[in-house]
Design a protein around this motif. Structure first.
Motif, PDB file in Angstrom:
ATOM      1  N   TRP A 172      90.599  24.604  79.528  1.00  0.00           N
ATOM      2  CA  TRP A 172      90.386  24.270  80.939  1.00  0.00           C
ATOM      3  C   TRP A 172      89.196  23.323  81.116  1.00  0.00           C
ATOM      4  N   VAL A 173      88.762  22.681  80.053  1.00  0.00           N
ATOM      5  CA  VAL A 173      87.581  21.824  80.130  1.00  0.00           C
ATOM      6  C   VAL A 173      87.755  20.738  81.182  1.00  0.00           C
ATOM      7  N   ASP A 174      88.928  20.111  81.210  1.00  0.00           N
ATOM      8  CA  ASP A 174      89.161  19.035  82.174  1.00  0.00           C
ATOM      9  C   ASP A 174      89.553  19.552  83.555  1.00  0.00           C
ATOM     10  N   ARG A 175      89.687  20.871  83.679  1.00  0.00           N
ATOM     11  CA  ARG A 175      90.071  21.435  84.980  1.00  0.00           C
ATOM     12  C   ARG A 175      88.872  22.041  85.712  1.00  0.00           C
ATOM     13  N   PHE A 176      87.678  21.875  85.151  1.00  0.00           N
ATOM     14  CA  PHE A 176      86.477  22.349  85.822  1.00  0.00           C
ATOM     15  C   PHE A 176      85.672  21.171  86.334  1.00  0.00           C
ATOM     16  N   GLU A 177      84.949  21.377  87.424  1.00  0.00           N
ATOM     17  CA  GLU A 177      84.137  20.331  88.032  1.00  0.00           C
ATOM     18  C   GLU A 177      83.047  19.861  87.081  1.00  0.00           C
ATOM     19  N   SER A 178      82.664  18.587  87.210  1.00  0.00           N
ATOM     20  CA  SER A 178      81.548  17.984  86.505  1.00  0.00           C
ATOM     21  C   SER A 178      81.947  17.525  85.110  1.00  0.00           C
TER      22      SER A 178
END
Length: 494
Positions: A274-280
């Motif tokens: 989910w690295v690309d699905r979290f903000e920042s």
């Protein structure tokens, strides 16, 4: 500080050999863990400089059902030769075929009967960011595809494809087929690679200190010197006993990443990325899902994880980088009543330790409890203030959000002082998790819902969630540091 002298030819050669033995030892660890965890189609033997497989013979993972994995290992003493077209297509000093041509020939040989293979180039060299093909390597898969296939014949990428195909002795269509199975494991530098192997040893149920790693790599070197080209499960298990490496059960691996990519993901039995699905863009500021992704979707992915692991797996290790609310949810997903021995690697002042829910303790640690009247309803708020003090932040949040909470219970370490070193090891973490749970069982007998706020080591959040039963419905909050300070993440029944 004194600088190391420049390495001589012997040093370079022996370090390169050692690097290859590390790659082979990693394959042996995969062999051990996959067979112990009853993985689908596990590795059955490890080849080292195996005969009959062309130039991709350095390390081979042999399986009963294809694809086998063939690794070419290339060590460099410095960064003067990045991986690019020149490095891959340049003939050897004696005029022999280039690395790419050797790989292409071996690929054609191994797939002549129509079978499938997986190829890997493993090196501590970095990718050349200016190379038209290498720069599109997918960090998640190590493959140049699918981006290598984009761009017309006249584009820079198209011209690079043509040059690579000509040097490899392939058509462009064949080249793209090759690039679909050729993974580039780049920038695998010695220090980080050793750290990764120690983690893999931990989840394989072995001692994972540096001495243990050296023993494993040394055994591989000994086998090669003695002429052993194929290392079987029985041989590796005998070596583990002889070297006194056994420390616990081999575990199925669940990788969960929300902050940064997990180095263990390629070795995991199931990975949630989910690295690309979290903000920042920074791992230090990733706090919550990036819309349209939601906490509910992440909860569904984590709660589905047990069904994605090998059937019958009773020992599970969680790897990756997650914050406290997801860590707690992982614990509740593999609750103690399921019979799962759940473990997580906890990093601290004393280095990395494997914290397991099965680690024994003699006496429950009773947390110091302080209660604060909120007077806004009949529900309960709980703050686990073990690593840092969060009482005022939680009080402000409860009042600003007008949550229907009657009182707030703050649970601190037995010393009463929250700090990073208050839970030194797995024994203490398990003892404190039981102490916290038992206190809350008494406090929630007439409560329908609990609001939980965590400030503790990630490993304690996992162990606490694992023992979260005979309690009330629980909403666990994540500290998002912006706006309202906290955000409701997950709801679970207990």
């Amino acid at each position: 500080m004194a600088h190391l002298p420049a390495p001589g030819p012997t040093s370079v050669r022996t370090t390169g050999d050692y690097y290859q033995w590390l790659v082979a030892w990693e394959a042996c660890l995969t062999l051990l863990r996959e067979n112990a965890a009853r993985s689908h189609n596990p590795v059955r033997a490890v080849g080292v400089e195996l005969d009959g497989v062309g130039n991709l013979d350095d390390v081979v993972l042999l399986r009963d059902v294809p694809p086998n994995t063939y690794k070419q290992v290339k060590y460099a003493v410095d960064s003067s030769t990045p991986v690019n077209a020149e490095y891959l297509t340049k003939p050897t000093a004696s005029g022999g075929p280039s690395i790419l041509k050797k790989i292409a020939r071996t690929w054609k040989q191994l797939t002549a009967d129509g079978g499938s293979v997986e190829l890997r180039l493993v090196t501590n060299r970095a990718a050349d960011p200016a190379d038209d093909l290498v720069k599109v390597c997918d960090a998640r898969t190590g493959l140049l595809m699918p981006k290598a296939a984009t761009g017309g014949d006249r584009s820079a990428r198209g011209k690079a494809r043509a040059r690579w195909a000509e040097e490899a002795g392939l058509t462009e269509a064949q080249l793209l087929d090759l690039l679909s199975v050729l993974k580039f494991d780049l920038s695998v530098n010695m220090g980080k690679y050793q750290e990764h192997l120690r983690l893999l040893m931990a989840v394989a149920g072995l001692r994972h200190d540096q001495q243990a790693l050296e023993s494993g790599a040394g055994w591989v070197a000994k086998m090669v010197r003695e002429g052993q080209r194929e290392l079987t499960l029985a041989m590796v298990e005998a070596a583990v006993d002889e070297l006194a490496l056994k420390a616990g059960p081999a575990r199925a691996v669940l990788s969960i990443a929300t902050l940064k990519p997990d180095l263990m993901a390629p070795d995991a039995d199931h990975a949630i990325d989910w690295v690309d699905r979290f903000e920042s863009d920074s791992e230090y500021t990733k706090r919550r899902p990036l819309s349209p992704h939601t906490w509910a979707q992440l909860q569904a992915d984590i709660e589905a994880a047990p069904g994605r692991l090998p059937a019958g797996a009773t020992a599970v290790s969680v790897t990756g980088s997650i914050r406290l609310a997801p860590a707690f949810l992982v614990g509740t997903t593999f609750r103690m009543v399921t019979g799962t021995d759940l473990a997580v690697l906890q990093r601290g002042r004393a280095g990395s330790q494997l914290w397991s829910t099965n680690d024994p303790f003699e006496t429950t640690l009773v947390p110091e409890a302080t209660e604060y009247e909120i007077g806004q309803g009949d529900e309960l708020a709980v703050a686990i203030a073990v690593a840092t003090e969060i009482t005022k932040d939680v009080q402000e949040y409860l009042r600003e959000q007008a949550l229907p909470v009657g009182k707030l219970i703050v649970l601190a370490p037995p010393s009463g002082k929250a700090n990073d070193g208050s839970v030194p090891d797995s024994t203490a973490a398990n003892a404190l998790a039981v102490g916290i749970r038992d206190h809350l069982r008494r406090s929630t007998r007439r409560v329908q819902r609990m609001h939980l706020f965590l400030a503790c080591p990630m490993g304690l959040a996992v162990l606490l969630g694992n023992r979260w039963n005979r309690l009330c419905q629980t909403i666990v909050y994540e500290d998002i540091k912006i706006g309202d300070g906290y955000e409701a993440a997950f709801t679970m029944e207990a």
